[in-house]
Design a protein around this motif. Structure first.
Motif, PDB file in Angstrom:
ATOM      1  N   LEU A 336     -21.180  -3.285 -15.101  1.00  0.00           N
ATOM      2  CA  LEU A 336     -20.280  -2.154 -15.303  1.00  0.00           C
ATOM      3  C   LEU A 336     -20.671  -0.939 -14.477  1.00  0.00           C
ATOM      4  O   LEU A 336     -19.800  -0.169 -14.068  1.00  0.00           O
ATOM      5  N   LEU A 337     -21.958  -0.734 -14.233  1.00  0.00           N
ATOM      6  CA  LEU A 337     -22.403   0.466 -13.534  1.00  0.00           C
ATOM      7  C   LEU A 337     -22.327   0.277 -12.026  1.00  0.00           C
ATOM      8  O   LEU A 337     -22.654  -0.793 -11.510  1.00  0.00           O
ATOM      9  N   PRO A 338     -21.947   1.306 -11.282  1.00  0.00           N
ATOM     10  CA  PRO A 338     -21.979   1.233  -9.810  1.00  0.00           C
ATOM     11  C   PRO A 338     -23.421   1.272  -9.306  1.00  0.00           C
ATOM     12  O   PRO A 338     -24.349   1.598 -10.054  1.00  0.00           O
ATOM     13  N   PRO A 339     -23.644   0.930  -8.016  1.00  0.00           N
ATOM     14  CA  PRO A 339     -25.025   0.881  -7.503  1.00  0.00           C
ATOM     15  C   PRO A 339     -25.775   2.188  -7.636  1.00  0.00           C
ATOM     16  O   PRO A 339     -26.961   2.208  -7.983  1.00  0.00           O
ATOM     17  N   THR A 340     -25.132   3.324  -7.356  1.00  0.00           N
ATOM     18  CA  THR A 340     -25.836   4.603  -7.452  1.00  0.00           C
ATOM     19  C   THR A 340     -26.299   4.873  -8.875  1.00  0.00           C
ATOM     20  O   THR A 340     -27.435   5.323  -9.100  1.00  0.00           O
ATOM     21  N   ALA A 411     -34.366   9.264  -4.186  1.00  0.00           N
ATOM     22  CA  ALA A 411     -34.274   9.459  -2.739  1.00  0.00           C
ATOM     23  C   ALA A 411     -35.359   8.696  -1.998  1.00  0.00           C
ATOM     24  O   ALA A 411     -35.146   8.214  -0.875  1.00  0.00           O
ATOM     25  N   ALA A 412     -36.566   8.561  -2.613  1.00  0.00           N
ATOM     26  CA  ALA A 412     -37.673   7.895  -1.942  1.00  0.00           C
ATOM     27  C   ALA A 412     -37.551   6.378  -1.960  1.00  0.00           C
ATOM     28  O   ALA A 412     -38.130   5.694  -1.106  1.00  0.00           O
ATOM     29  N   THR A 413     -36.822   5.840  -2.904  1.00  0.00           N
ATOM     30  CA  THR A 413     -36.784   4.379  -3.064  1.00  0.00           C
ATOM     31  C   THR A 413     -35.422   3.762  -2.756  1.00  0.00           C
ATOM     32  O   THR A 413     -35.314   2.534  -2.731  1.00  0.00           O
ATOM     33  N   ARG A 414     -34.405   4.585  -2.543  1.00  0.00           N
ATOM     34  CA  ARG A 414     -33.055   4.053  -2.381  1.00  0.00           C
ATOM     35  C   ARG A 414     -32.961   3.104  -1.193  1.00  0.00           C
ATOM     36  O   ARG A 414     -32.370   2.018  -1.292  1.00  0.00           O
ATOM     37  N   GLN A 415     -33.546   3.486  -0.056  1.00  0.00           N
ATOM     38  CA  GLN A 415     -33.416   2.674   1.149  1.00  0.00           C
ATOM     39  C   GLN A 415     -34.096   1.317   0.967  1.00  0.00           C
ATOM     40  O   GLN A 415     -33.574   0.289   1.364  1.00  0.00           O
ATOM     41  N   GLU A 416     -35.249   1.312   0.320  1.00  0.00           N
ATOM     42  CA  GLU A 416     -35.950   0.048   0.129  1.00  0.00           C
ATOM     43  C   GLU A 416     -35.268  -0.823  -0.906  1.00  0.00           C
ATOM     44  O   GLU A 416     -35.161  -2.032  -0.759  1.00  0.00           O
ATOM     45  N   TRP A 417     -34.793  -0.220  -1.989  1.00  0.00           N
ATOM     46  CA  TRP A 417     -34.169  -1.008  -3.038  1.00  0.00           C
ATOM     47  C   TRP A 417     -32.847  -1.607  -2.568  1.00  0.00           C
ATOM     48  O   TRP A 417     -32.497  -2.724  -2.949  1.00  0.00           O
ATOM     49  N   LEU A 418     -32.099  -0.852  -1.760  1.00  0.00           N
ATOM     50  CA  LEU A 418     -30.836  -1.390  -1.251  1.00  0.00           C
ATOM     51  C   LEU A 418     -31.035  -2.292  -0.043  1.00  0.00           C
ATOM     52  O   LEU A 418     -30.103  -2.976   0.378  1.00  0.00           O
ATOM     53  N   ASN A 419     -32.241  -2.235   0.551  1.00  0.00           N
ATOM     54  CA  ASN A 419     -32.572  -3.085   1.708  1.00  0.00           C
ATOM     55  C   ASN A 419     -31.573  -2.887   2.839  1.00  0.00           C
ATOM     56  O   ASN A 419     -31.031  -3.823   3.423  1.00  0.00           O
ATOM     57  N   ASP A 420     -31.319  -1.596   3.115  1.00  0.00           N
ATOM     58  CA  ASP A 420     -30.341  -1.252   4.141  1.00  0.00           C
ATOM     59  C   ASP A 420     -31.096  -0.885   5.418  1.00  0.00           C
ATOM     60  O   ASP A 420     -31.614   0.212   5.572  1.00  0.00           O
ATOM     61  N   GLU A 421     -31.187  -1.798   6.386  1.00  0.00           N
ATOM     62  CA  GLU A 421     -31.943  -1.560   7.608  1.00  0.00           C
ATOM     63  C   GLU A 421     -31.238  -0.613   8.572  1.00  0.00           C
ATOM     64  O   GLU A 421     -31.841  -0.040   9.455  1.00  0.00           O
ATOM     65  N   ASN A 422     -29.931  -0.464   8.429  1.00  0.00           N
ATOM     66  CA  ASN A 422     -29.156   0.354   9.364  1.00  0.00           C
ATOM     67  C   ASN A 422     -28.938   1.771   8.862  1.00  0.00           C
ATOM     68  O   ASN A 422     -28.094   2.485   9.372  1.00  0.00           O
ATOM     69  N   ASP A 423     -29.691   2.123   7.833  1.00  0.00           N
ATOM     70  CA  ASP A 423     -29.513   3.453   7.251  1.00  0.00           C
ATOM     71  C   ASP A 423     -30.305   4.454   8.074  1.00  0.00           C
ATOM     72  O   ASP A 423     -31.530   4.544   7.965  1.00  0.00           O
ATOM     73  N   GLY A 424     -29.662   5.208   8.938  1.00  0.00           N
ATOM     74  CA  GLY A 424     -30.325   6.140   9.831  1.00  0.00           C
ATOM     75  C   GLY A 424     -30.656   7.451   9.147  1.00  0.00           C
ATOM     76  O   GLY A 424     -30.337   7.673   7.982  1.00  0.00           O
ATOM     77  N   PRO A 425     -31.291   8.380   9.865  1.00  0.00           N
ATOM     78  CA  PRO A 425     -31.661   9.663   9.263  1.00  0.00           C
ATOM     79  C   PRO A 425     -30.454  10.460   8.809  1.00  0.00           C
ATOM     80  O   PRO A 425     -30.537  11.211   7.851  1.00  0.00           O
ATOM     81  N   GLU A 426     -29.324  10.286   9.534  1.00  0.00           N
ATOM     82  CA  GLU A 426     -28.157  11.065   9.128  1.00  0.00           C
ATOM     83  C   GLU A 426     -27.553  10.563   7.819  1.00  0.00           C
ATOM     84  O   GLU A 426     -26.745  11.253   7.207  1.00  0.00           O
ATOM     85  N   ASN A 427     -27.936   9.336   7.405  1.00  0.00           N
ATOM     86  CA  ASN A 427     -27.385   8.772   6.170  1.00  0.00           C
ATOM     87  C   ASN A 427     -28.416   8.757   5.034  1.00  0.00           C
ATOM     88  O   ASN A 427     -28.264   8.021   4.070  1.00  0.00           O
ATOM     89  N   GLN A 428     -29.492   9.520   5.185  1.00  0.00           N
ATOM     90  CA  GLN A 428     -30.489   9.545   4.129  1.00  0.00           C
ATOM     91  C   GLN A 428     -29.880  10.168   2.871  1.00  0.00           C
ATOM     92  O   GLN A 428     -29.022  11.054   2.940  1.00  0.00           O
ATOM     93  N   PRO A 429     -30.321   9.711   1.700  1.00  0.00           N
ATOM     94  CA  PRO A 429     -29.695  10.172   0.457  1.00  0.00           C
ATOM     95  C   PRO A 429     -29.969  11.646   0.195  1.00  0.00           C
ATOM     96  O   PRO A 429     -31.059  12.155   0.454  1.00  0.00           O
ATOM     97  N   ARG A 481     -33.193  -6.405 -11.721  1.00  0.00           N
ATOM     98  CA  ARG A 481     -33.072  -7.738 -11.137  1.00  0.00           C
ATOM     99  C   ARG A 481     -31.677  -8.000 -10.594  1.00  0.00           C
ATOM    100  O   ARG A 481     -31.501  -8.838  -9.712  1.00  0.00           O
ATOM    101  N   SER A 482     -30.676  -7.311 -11.139  1.00  0.00           N
ATOM    102  CA  SER A 482     -29.330  -7.472 -10.583  1.00  0.00           C
ATOM    103  C   SER A 482     -29.238  -6.922  -9.163  1.00  0.00           C
ATOM    104  O   SER A 482     -28.324  -7.281  -8.419  1.00  0.00           O
ATOM    105  N   MET A 483     -30.190  -6.064  -8.771  1.00  0.00           N
ATOM    106  CA  MET A 483     -30.229  -5.502  -7.420  1.00  0.00           C
ATOM    107  C   MET A 483     -31.433  -6.020  -6.635  1.00  0.00           C
ATOM    108  O   MET A 483     -31.748  -5.506  -5.570  1.00  0.00           O
ATOM    109  N   GLY A 484     -32.137  -7.005  -7.182  1.00  0.00           N
ATOM    110  CA  GLY A 484     -33.286  -7.557  -6.496  1.00  0.00           C
ATOM    111  C   GLY A 484     -34.532  -6.696  -6.582  1.00  0.00           C
ATOM    112  O   GLY A 484     -35.422  -6.798  -5.735  1.00  0.00           O
ATOM    113  N   VAL A 485     -34.633  -5.868  -7.592  1.00  0.00           N
ATOM    114  CA  VAL A 485     -35.771  -4.969  -7.763  1.00  0.00           C
ATOM    115  C   VAL A 485     -36.552  -5.403  -8.995  1.00  0.00           C
ATOM    116  O   VAL A 485     -35.976  -5.527 -10.086  1.00  0.00           O
TER     117      VAL A 485
END
Length: 493
Positions: A336-340, A411-429, A481-485
């Protein structure tokens, strides 16, 4: 020398038999009310809900009145003892209370001044009440001077539209009417309740576990014998069953004797279903308790309106159903909850269960240049050093944290938890509208609980506001675990 106290022992013995575990209160109450014992002017009876205050008082007064009427029958002497009980829950206003008291006293005395064609006049003040009661309770004959009338105000502390001087004014009635005893039944009296010194108080304490079992092991609570079981075996099984229900449900569902009795009545047929089916014996209490453990955890059994059962359910089916529901709660929440919102919920759990001094070590990329996937990470190494902790932190209650700290963990863990390799500095949370909406959603669902501010209110995005997570370990682990964490890798034990 003759004893001045003449309590009706036979009457009290019958009353004690009807109200077990209340013999001390019954004898004290009879001593303070009976005319030939030590009658008092005012008496405060207090205790929590469902402790027998009103029931014991009413039954004792009825028994004393009946004994007094039977002893005075055959002569012209009036009854030695009489009473009236005024229930505040039946009175809408203070005036209604006064007029109700006058009417009940007149009915109890069969007052000659009140005929079938006359009605009670306006009685708007305690002064008018005093005048009316003085007319009816004024005893002039010598044989009437030893009489006693008890006026009971039941639940008077919950009287609606009561003036602040109601109780002190009612306490003065016994000073004007010598043969009157006024009883106030309430929950918790204040030190200056009646503003009168030397007022005796009778306390009805809550029942203990052993007293609960003693009362439930007597009629009308005792169930009928089970099939292929002796009455003694049924009684023994019922006593052990009542003790188990008390231990499991005493706080949430059985805070009083009626609540515990209803819980036992609802669970008993399900608990004894294996005995009726012949698969278990009445002496196998441990096996019966293990087979019926799902019923002790299911609120729908105690509140049938929550879930309507369709037909009989076997013990094994109910057990499997309870285990599936416990595992599916976290899955439903993750769906039911969105990723954020899910990431923020995990960050809130870590903020509630990790000490702030470990944040820089766990979440800072300056201290850890590698990802923690698949291998315990820095939290695992900190766990090895903190061997003095005997209880896992995830089993302890959540502690409060500042909103800014939760957002920093997110903010410190979002990139690793989502495993988004293409997340550049301009898209940091950043703390943008999506994060604010997710926090508001979690707060509205009580998954995040605000503990700072006036009554928990205030701006949701206040960086200095204090919060705590509102879910437990099983739910957060399923969401992670639903997000692989694996949330356990980020906990410092």
């Amino acid at each position: 020398m003759a004893n001045i106290f003449e309590l009706p022992d036979d009457l009290l013995a019958a009353l004690i038999e009807s109200f077990p575990c209340r013999d001390a209160q019954i004898r004290a109450l009879a001593t303070l009310l009976y005319p030939r014992a030590a009658p008092c002017r005012n008496l405060i009876i207090h205790g929590t809900e469902a402790t027998g205050k009103s029931a014991v008082t009413a039954r004792l007064l009825e028994a004393l009145s009946s004994a007094s009427s039977s002893s005075s029958s055959g002569n012209d002497a009036p009854p030695l003892f009489n009473h009236a009980v005024v229930k505040s829950v039946e009175c809408v206003t203070a005036r209604h209370l006064y007029e109700r008291a006058v009417a009940l006293v007149g009915d109890a005395l069969r007052w000659e001044g009140r005929t079938a064609t006359t009605t009670i006049g306006r009685c708007e003040t305690v002064a008018a009440l005093t005048v009316e009661l003085t007319k009816m309770l004024k005893y002039d004959q010598p044989q009437e001077r030893d009489s006693r009338f008890v006026l009971v105000f039941d639940g008077i502390d919950r009287q609606r539209e009561a003036p602040p001087t109601l109780l002190p004014a009612l306490a003065r009635l016994s000073e004007i009417i010598p043969n009157l005893t006024t009883i106030f039944i309430l929950t918790a009296p204040s030190p200056s309740l009646l503003r009168v010194s030397s007022v005796p108080q009778l306390y009805f304490p809550p029942y203990t576990k052993s007293e609960y079992i003693t009362i439930l092991s007597r009629p009308p609570y005792l169930p009928p014998p089970l099939p292929n079981t002796t009455p003694q075996e049924t009684t023994d099984l019922w006593a052990r069953f009542a003790a188990a229900v008390h231990d499991a449900l005493a706080k949430p569902a059985s805070r009083s004797l009626p609540g515990l009795a209803r819980s036992c009545a609802a669970l008993w047929p399900r608990f004894t279903a294996p005995v009726a089916a012949g698969t278990h014996r009445a002496r196998e209490f441990t096996k019966l308790l293990v087979a019926a453990r799902a019923y002790f955890q299911d609120e729908a059994v105690l509140e049938p309106g929550i879930t309507l059962a369709k037909g009989p359910i076997s013990i094994s089916t109910a057990t499997k159903t309870g285990e599936k529901e416990a595992r599916s709660s976290s899955k439903d929440l993750a769906a039911l909850l969105p990723p954020t919102a899910r990431l923020l919920l995990i960050a809130a759990y870590l903020a509630s269960h990790n000490a702030p001094r470990h944040d820089q070590t766990i979440f800072s990329t300056w201290h850890s240049g590698r990802r923690r996937r698949g291998g315990g990470g820095i939290a695992h190494h900190i766990t090895k050093k903190a061997k003095h902790r005997k209880i896992a932190r995830k089993l302890l209650g959540p502690s409060a944290f500042v909103l800014e700290r939760m957002v920093a963990i997110y903010a410190a863990t979002r990139q690793e938890w989502l495993n988004d390799e293409n997340d550049g500095p301009e898209n940091q949370p950043t703390v943008d509208g999506d994060v604010g909406m997710a926090i508001a959603t979690l707060a509205s669902l009580r998954l995040l609980i605000r503990v700072g501010g006036a009554g928990g209110a205030g701006d949701t995005m206040d960086r200095g506001g204090k919060w705590r997570v509102g879910v437990g370990w099983e739910v957060v682990r399923g969401v992670g675990r639903s997000m692989g964490v694996e949330v356990e890798e980020w906990l410092v034990e």
